[in-house]
Write an enzyme that holds these catalytic residues in place. Sequence first.
Site, PDB file in Angstrom:
ATOM      1  N   ARG A  22      -3.045  10.216   0.783  1.00  0.00           N
ATOM      2  CA  ARG A  22      -3.400   9.669   2.166  1.00  0.00           C
ATOM      3  C   ARG A  22      -4.658   9.431   2.895  1.00  0.00           C
ATOM      4  O   ARG A  22      -5.155  10.715   2.611  1.00  0.00           O
ATOM      5  CB  ARG A  22      -2.118  10.078   3.294  1.00  0.00           C
ATOM      6  CG  ARG A  22      -1.116   8.991   3.595  1.00  0.00           C
ATOM      7  CD  ARG A  22      -1.236   8.060   4.164  1.00  0.00           C
ATOM      8  NE  ARG A  22       0.130   7.339   4.155  1.00  0.00           N
ATOM      9  CZ  ARG A  22       0.655   6.642   3.166  1.00  0.00           C
ATOM     10  NH1 ARG A  22       0.402   6.614   1.938  1.00  0.00           N
ATOM     11  NH2 ARG A  22       1.922   6.166   3.223  1.00  0.00           N
ATOM     12  N   GLU A  62      -8.440   2.790   7.005  1.00  0.00           N
ATOM     13  CA  GLU A  62      -8.120   1.713   6.020  1.00  0.00           C
ATOM     14  C   GLU A  62      -7.838   0.463   6.773  1.00  0.00           C
ATOM     15  O   GLU A  62      -7.121   0.660   7.814  1.00  0.00           O
ATOM     16  CB  GLU A  62      -6.808   1.883   5.015  1.00  0.00           C
ATOM     17  CG  GLU A  62      -6.998   3.016   3.904  1.00  0.00           C
ATOM     18  CD  GLU A  62      -6.084   3.194   3.304  1.00  0.00           C
ATOM     19  OE1 GLU A  62      -4.967   2.635   3.184  1.00  0.00           O
ATOM     20  OE2 GLU A  62      -5.958   4.374   2.455  1.00  0.00           O
ATOM     21  N   HIS A  73      -5.671   1.690  -2.348  1.00  0.00           N
ATOM     22  CA  HIS A  73      -4.353   2.143  -2.011  1.00  0.00           C
ATOM     23  C   HIS A  73      -3.349   1.296  -2.961  1.00  0.00           C
ATOM     24  O   HIS A  73      -2.459   0.773  -2.577  1.00  0.00           O
ATOM     25  CB  HIS A  73      -3.900   1.734  -0.496  1.00  0.00           C
ATOM     26  CG  HIS A  73      -2.987   2.712   0.014  1.00  0.00           C
ATOM     27  ND1 HIS A  73      -2.744   3.251   1.241  1.00  0.00           N
ATOM     28  CD2 HIS A  73      -1.776   2.934  -0.556  1.00  0.00           C
ATOM     29  CE1 HIS A  73      -1.962   3.978   1.431  1.00  0.00           C
ATOM     30  NE2 HIS A  73      -1.108   3.989   0.352  1.00  0.00           N
TER      31      HIS A  73
HETATM   32  C1  GLV Z   1       2.177   4.416  -0.424  1.00  0.00           C
HETATM   33  O1  GLV Z   1       1.154   5.083   0.094  1.00  0.00           O
HETATM   34  C2  GLV Z   1       3.592   5.152   0.042  1.00  0.00           C
HETATM   35  O2  GLV Z   1       3.340   6.161   0.870  1.00  0.00           O
HETATM   36  O3  GLV Z   1       4.559   4.918  -0.433  1.00  0.00           O
END
Ligand code: GLV
Length: 329
Positions: free
Chosen positions: A238, A267, A285
């Site tokens: 993250r 982001e 991502h």
């Molecule tokens: C993606 O980043 C998720 O948390 O599934």
Amino acid sequence: MKPKVLVTREVFDDVLVYLSLYFEVQSNQADIPMDADTLAARLSDKQGAVITLSDRIDGKLLARCPDLKAVCNVAVGFNNIDLTACSRAGIMATNTPGVLDDSTADFTWALILATARRVVESDTHLRSGLWKGWYLKQFLGADVHHATLGILGLGRIGRKVARRASGFDMTVLYHSTRQADPDVELACNPTFVSKDELLARADILTIHVPYAPSTHHIIGSPELAMMKPGAILINAARGGVVDDAALVLALTSGRLAGAGLDVFENEPALNPALVGMKNVVLTPHIASSSAATRHAMAMLAARNLVAALTTGKPPNLLNPEPSGDGSGQ
Ligand code: GLV
């Protein structure tokens, strides 16, 4: 009359078909991102929603959604949802654990290999017409095999990353809030060490912790300064668990050899300095984004919503005791 639900972003057609068996579905197949105001307006007459990590669910929004009973994230991470506010408002929140572990671990390895062996940089060089033929010292990278892999966070994804390391004959170290059970350690074969030792010994450090106040900048200037000179940092967890500004400094100074980053602070914006760095691999991502896994995530979120609104017991409930006292609305 069927309950009304909103699907905030584009999903696969069969997910909408499934939801339509139970609900009057309003969807966003045009995939136009909604700001907070638009989201609140669209949710104001809905009982449930399939949401994504770009949808912020907080007390302010919930106050405008009197009928809402469930929000179902298409993600395992849920830092976009204020769980306390949901519980106070009697709203069930769910996520999609499990279905994305393998794909995310695979992609972590894609970043490890691409960064260590300079795949993107050399691809760009070749496409730019700059390649003049083979020479000995061209694009010298770092070996992954027999290196020391450090894993920060040995949850479901961290374990899958560890298991994959055995094919590369690596030494695998990990640090987590607590040491894993012996059977877990046996299955993926990493050694538990302190965070300091992990930072000092890892040639490649990969992060697999969720974002929370306690993990904000878990890798910042002090930690980067403790890392082995020439190490590589990988973040497919993250944005915000790494201090991106501090990382830029560590990369600029040459303290780190490179970084592979799938997630960023703020982001979709990213620190502009990263863009110009050849020793950094950047992806938007997408660690969980295989076709099969993104489908499984969307379907699991839809199943959670159906279970939440039909039985009150969604399989992946994040706040088991929503108080429902209405004080959040
Ligand atoms: C993606 O980043 C998720 O948390 O599934």
